[in-house]
Motif scaffolding. Sequence first.
Motif, PDB file in Angstrom:
ATOM      1  N   ILE A  25       0.851  -1.188   0.000  1.00 36.15           N
ATOM      2  CA  ILE A  25       0.000   0.000   0.000  1.00 36.15           C
ATOM      3  C   ILE A  25       0.893   1.247   0.000  1.00 36.15           C
ATOM      4  O   ILE A  25       1.765   1.407   0.868  1.00 36.15           O
ATOM      5  CB  ILE A  25      -0.901   0.044   1.255  1.00 36.15           C
ATOM      6  CG1 ILE A  25      -1.758  -1.225   1.354  1.00 36.15           C
ATOM      7  CG2 ILE A  25      -1.735   1.325   1.286  1.00 36.15           C
ATOM      8  CD1 ILE A  25      -3.010  -1.253   0.561  1.00 36.15           C
TER       9      ILE A  25
ATOM     10  N   VAL B 248      -8.345   2.770   2.603  1.00 32.59           N
ATOM     11  CA  VAL B 248      -7.146   1.952   2.839  1.00 32.59           C
ATOM     12  C   VAL B 248      -7.577   0.520   3.136  1.00 32.59           C
ATOM     13  O   VAL B 248      -7.048  -0.457   2.578  1.00 32.59           O
ATOM     14  CB  VAL B 248      -6.295   2.506   4.005  1.00 32.59           C
ATOM     15  CG1 VAL B 248      -5.032   1.656   4.185  1.00 32.59           C
ATOM     16  CG2 VAL B 248      -5.908   3.969   3.776  1.00 32.59           C
TER      17      VAL B 248
ATOM     18  N   ILE C 106      -6.792  -3.457   1.171  1.00 31.18           N
ATOM     19  CA  ILE C 106      -6.015  -4.541   1.783  1.00 31.18           C
ATOM     20  C   ILE C 106      -6.590  -5.897   1.355  1.00 31.18           C
ATOM     21  O   ILE C 106      -7.793  -6.112   1.410  1.00 31.18           O
ATOM     22  CB  ILE C 106      -5.999  -4.382   3.314  1.00 31.18           C
ATOM     23  CG1 ILE C 106      -5.167  -3.146   3.663  1.00 31.18           C
ATOM     24  CG2 ILE C 106      -5.446  -5.626   3.996  1.00 31.18           C
ATOM     25  CD1 ILE C 106      -5.013  -2.879   5.126  1.00 31.18           C
TER      26      ILE C 106
ATOM     27  N   THR D 289      -1.536  -8.326   0.627  1.00 30.52           N
ATOM     28  CA  THR D 289      -0.882  -7.116   1.154  1.00 30.52           C
ATOM     29  C   THR D 289       0.199  -7.515   2.156  1.00 30.52           C
ATOM     30  O   THR D 289      -0.071  -8.208   3.132  1.00 30.52           O
ATOM     31  CB  THR D 289      -1.908  -6.200   1.856  1.00 30.52           C
ATOM     32  OG1 THR D 289      -2.997  -5.991   0.979  1.00 30.52           O
ATOM     33  CG2 THR D 289      -1.279  -4.878   2.243  1.00 30.52           C
TER      34      THR D 289
ATOM     35  N   ILE E 119       2.924  -1.710   4.220  1.00 27.77           N
ATOM     36  CA  ILE E 119       2.368  -0.370   4.024  1.00 27.77           C
ATOM     37  C   ILE E 119       3.517   0.614   4.240  1.00 27.77           C
ATOM     38  O   ILE E 119       4.266   0.493   5.216  1.00 27.77           O
ATOM     39  CB  ILE E 119       1.225  -0.078   5.024  1.00 27.77           C
ATOM     40  CG1 ILE E 119       0.098  -1.096   4.835  1.00 27.77           C
ATOM     41  CG2 ILE E 119       0.703   1.347   4.854  1.00 27.77           C
ATOM     42  CD1 ILE E 119      -1.129  -0.855   5.678  1.00 27.77           C
TER      43      ILE E 119
ATOM     44  N   VAL F   5       4.555   4.450   4.968  1.00 28.96           N
ATOM     45  CA  VAL F   5       3.999   5.730   5.429  1.00 28.96           C
ATOM     46  C   VAL F   5       5.124   6.749   5.627  1.00 28.96           C
ATOM     47  O   VAL F   5       6.293   6.384   5.745  1.00 28.96           O
ATOM     48  CB  VAL F   5       3.172   5.573   6.731  1.00 28.96           C
ATOM     49  CG1 VAL F   5       2.108   4.492   6.574  1.00 28.96           C
ATOM     50  CG2 VAL F   5       4.049   5.270   7.918  1.00 28.96           C
TER      51      VAL F   5
ATOM     52  N   LEU G 110      -4.351   2.851  11.809  1.00 29.28           N
ATOM     53  CA  LEU G 110      -3.435   1.924  11.145  1.00 29.28           C
ATOM     54  C   LEU G 110      -3.292   0.640  11.967  1.00 29.28           C
ATOM     55  O   LEU G 110      -3.307  -0.471  11.419  1.00 29.28           O
ATOM     56  CB  LEU G 110      -2.070   2.591  10.930  1.00 29.28           C
ATOM     57  CG  LEU G 110      -1.018   1.740  10.216  1.00 29.28           C
ATOM     58  CD1 LEU G 110      -1.494   1.297   8.831  1.00 29.28           C
ATOM     59  CD2 LEU G 110       0.297   2.510  10.073  1.00 29.28           C
TER      60      LEU G 110
ATOM     61  N   VAL H 294      -3.941  -3.325  10.676  1.00 29.09           N
ATOM     62  CA  VAL H 294      -2.915  -4.365  10.502  1.00 29.09           C
ATOM     63  C   VAL H 294      -2.996  -5.464  11.558  1.00 29.09           C
ATOM     64  O   VAL H 294      -2.376  -6.525  11.398  1.00 29.09           O
ATOM     65  CB  VAL H 294      -1.481  -3.762  10.488  1.00 29.09           C
ATOM     66  CG1 VAL H 294      -1.303  -2.847   9.275  1.00 29.09           C
ATOM     67  CG2 VAL H 294      -1.164  -3.018  11.776  1.00 29.09           C
TER      68      VAL H 294
ATOM     69  N   ILE I 115       1.170  -8.081   7.920  1.00 28.31           N
ATOM     70  CA  ILE I 115       1.526  -6.863   7.179  1.00 28.31           C
ATOM     71  C   ILE I 115       2.597  -6.118   7.966  1.00 28.31           C
ATOM     72  O   ILE I 115       2.454  -5.893   9.167  1.00 28.31           O
ATOM     73  CB  ILE I 115       0.293  -5.949   6.997  1.00 28.31           C
ATOM     74  CG1 ILE I 115      -0.782  -6.664   6.170  1.00 28.31           C
ATOM     75  CG2 ILE I 115       0.682  -4.623   6.334  1.00 28.31           C
ATOM     76  CD1 ILE I 115      -2.057  -5.855   5.992  1.00 28.31           C
TER      77      ILE I 115
ATOM     78  N   ILE J 223       5.373  -2.638   8.161  1.00 28.71           N
ATOM     79  CA  ILE J 223       5.269  -1.196   7.875  1.00 28.71           C
ATOM     80  C   ILE J 223       6.673  -0.615   7.727  1.00 28.71           C
ATOM     81  O   ILE J 223       7.575  -0.942   8.518  1.00 28.71           O
ATOM     82  CB  ILE J 223       4.534  -0.464   9.027  1.00 28.71           C
ATOM     83  CG1 ILE J 223       3.120  -1.041   9.208  1.00 28.71           C
ATOM     84  CG2 ILE J 223       4.462   1.042   8.764  1.00 28.71           C
ATOM     85  CD1 ILE J 223       2.455  -0.629  10.513  1.00 28.71           C
TER      86      ILE J 223
END
Length: 388
Positions: free
Chosen positions: A122, A159, A163, A167, A170, A172, A191, A195, A200, A202
């Motif tokens: 994402i 968002v 997903i 996914t 992500i 950010v 967020l 998740v 997932i 980050i």
Amino acid sequence: MSIPTTTRAALASKLPNVGTTIFTVMSKLATETGAINLSQGFPGFDCSPELVSLVEKYLRNGFNQYAPMTGVPALREALAQKTFAEYNVAYDPESEVTITSGATEAIFAAVAAVVRPGDEVIVLEPAYDSYVPAIELNGGIPVYVTLTPPDYAIDWQLVSEKITDKTRLILVNTPHNPTGYVWTADYLNQLANLVRDRNIWIVSDEVYEHILFDGRKHLSLMTHPELQERTFVVGSFGKTFHVTGWKIGYCLAPKELSTEFRKIHQYLTFSTVTPIQYALADYLNEPAHYHELPDFYQRKRDLFLAGLAGSRFTFKPAEGSFFQTVSYAAITQEPDYALTIRLTKEIGVASIPISVFYNQKNDYKMIRFCFAKNDDVLIQAAERLRGL
Ligand SMILES: Cc1ncc(COP(=O)(O)O)c(C=O)c1O
């Protein structure tokens, strides 16, 4: 009979959509035309002489061979201490702090550590330009969530709809380049809700962590325990200490993530420039060196915006970073890319069109100025822009 001049096949590009970046194009055009360059994001002033002296000291004293792969211990320790003092989160300097050759390398290594062919990632756009190539080179598929002016607010419902079982990551960025927006506590919670119980990871690009305005506090993703355990937090000394040319950054991540991160870092660069690491370790021990940044940059933001006050540009003051975006919709309907070229050539101020940060080149009549420049430069640029 014609004789072939070559027997090799054409090289198929792995990044067919990537050309020369807008930052190179605009900086070159600014140099050629003698325009004020508010395009690329780098300070127009020098770093502290004290920092230069420290680097010189280590250069002259023989600290000139390979640093340890993970970074000089003194710098990893200083960074872990600073992180604990700032955010109350403990990272083990031995196993969870890695020094990299800029945030760009850290972002690439973190993406490479996680993303396998076919994985979806994402990307909240507008997005910094290194994210998507890093994803694609690792076989990942960017899945875009488009944020729009004037607020660039994140629609968490959207968002969530993007997903899927595929996914894996992500990406950010707060404070945000190019919009200057910063994350709220609500964003962190949203967020975390998304998740939770999912496989997932980050990557949180926090290179502007010390540049926030009007009393705002940086909300690092590491401050949310559920996010911290799955996040690679990326930082850059280049942005914090006005030394973007030194290309030195870092990644903070829990041990399991750092272990995989380091396997990639080891074969990307192996290690990062030694004397600068020692110098930064000393320099980091004085918090004033980064605590002074909000006031320093807020004054510059306000000086530039005061200069634009009489113009037909409209804007919301940046909340963080050293970028200000403005709308020119009241002045012209030209495409943003064409306008930035024209402004550079005709009035002598280079900027960046926001469309370049969108995968479909969305044109919202917005352009970005970097205000990390000397006061006289900002005043002169604003004066020229007022004339439009
Ligand atoms: C959001 C963002 N991330 C990463 C970077 C790259 O940082 P570094 O120069 O440390 O690689 C930049 C530089 O402009 C940036 O704006």
